[in-house]
Design an enzyme around this catalytic site. Structure first.
Site, PDB file in Angstrom:
ATOM      1  N   CYS A  11     -61.728 -22.575 -11.678  1.00  0.00           N
ATOM      2  CA  CYS A  11     -61.153 -21.172 -11.642  1.00  0.00           C
ATOM      3  C   CYS A  11     -61.414 -20.666 -13.203  1.00  0.00           C
ATOM      4  CB  CYS A  11     -59.555 -21.132 -11.295  1.00  0.00           C
ATOM      5  SG  CYS A  11     -58.708 -22.051 -12.604  1.00  0.00           S
ATOM      6  N   CYS A  14     -59.782 -22.272 -15.945  1.00  0.00           N
ATOM      7  CA  CYS A  14     -60.308 -23.502 -16.284  1.00  0.00           C
ATOM      8  C   CYS A  14     -61.634 -23.144 -17.085  1.00  0.00           C
ATOM      9  CB  CYS A  14     -60.814 -24.168 -15.023  1.00  0.00           C
ATOM     10  SG  CYS A  14     -59.487 -24.544 -13.812  1.00  0.00           S
TER      11      CYS A  14
END
Length: 78
Positions: A11, A14
């Site tokens: 994501c 991340c």
């Protein structure tokens, strides 16, 4: 060589943690190997419930938030 693992699904958070970690490691002049762990089953191996998470040499340094580059630098230097 330091082993750095980023645990997360890939994501936006991340990606931000990965970028901050790479920048901090480069600023510190570290030799490191970076692994992105996206397999949810592997998170349990580290006891991580919230992602993204930063693991350094097998030790969870943080999870569930995106730190600043300065914070990551402190975690990597310690």
């Amino acid at each position: 060589m330091m082993k750095i693992q980023i645990l997360g699904s890939g994501c936006t958070k991340c990606h931000r943690l990965t970028e901050a970690t790479e920048q901090a490691a480069q600023e510190l002049g570290l030799q490191y190997e970076l692994e992105k762990v996206t397999d949810i089953r592997r998170y349990a191996e580290f006891g991580v419930m919230f992602t993204p998470a930063l693991v350094v040499d097998g030790t969870v340094k943080l999870s569930g938030k995106v730190p600043s580059v300065a914070e990551v630098r402190t975690l990597l230097a310690g």
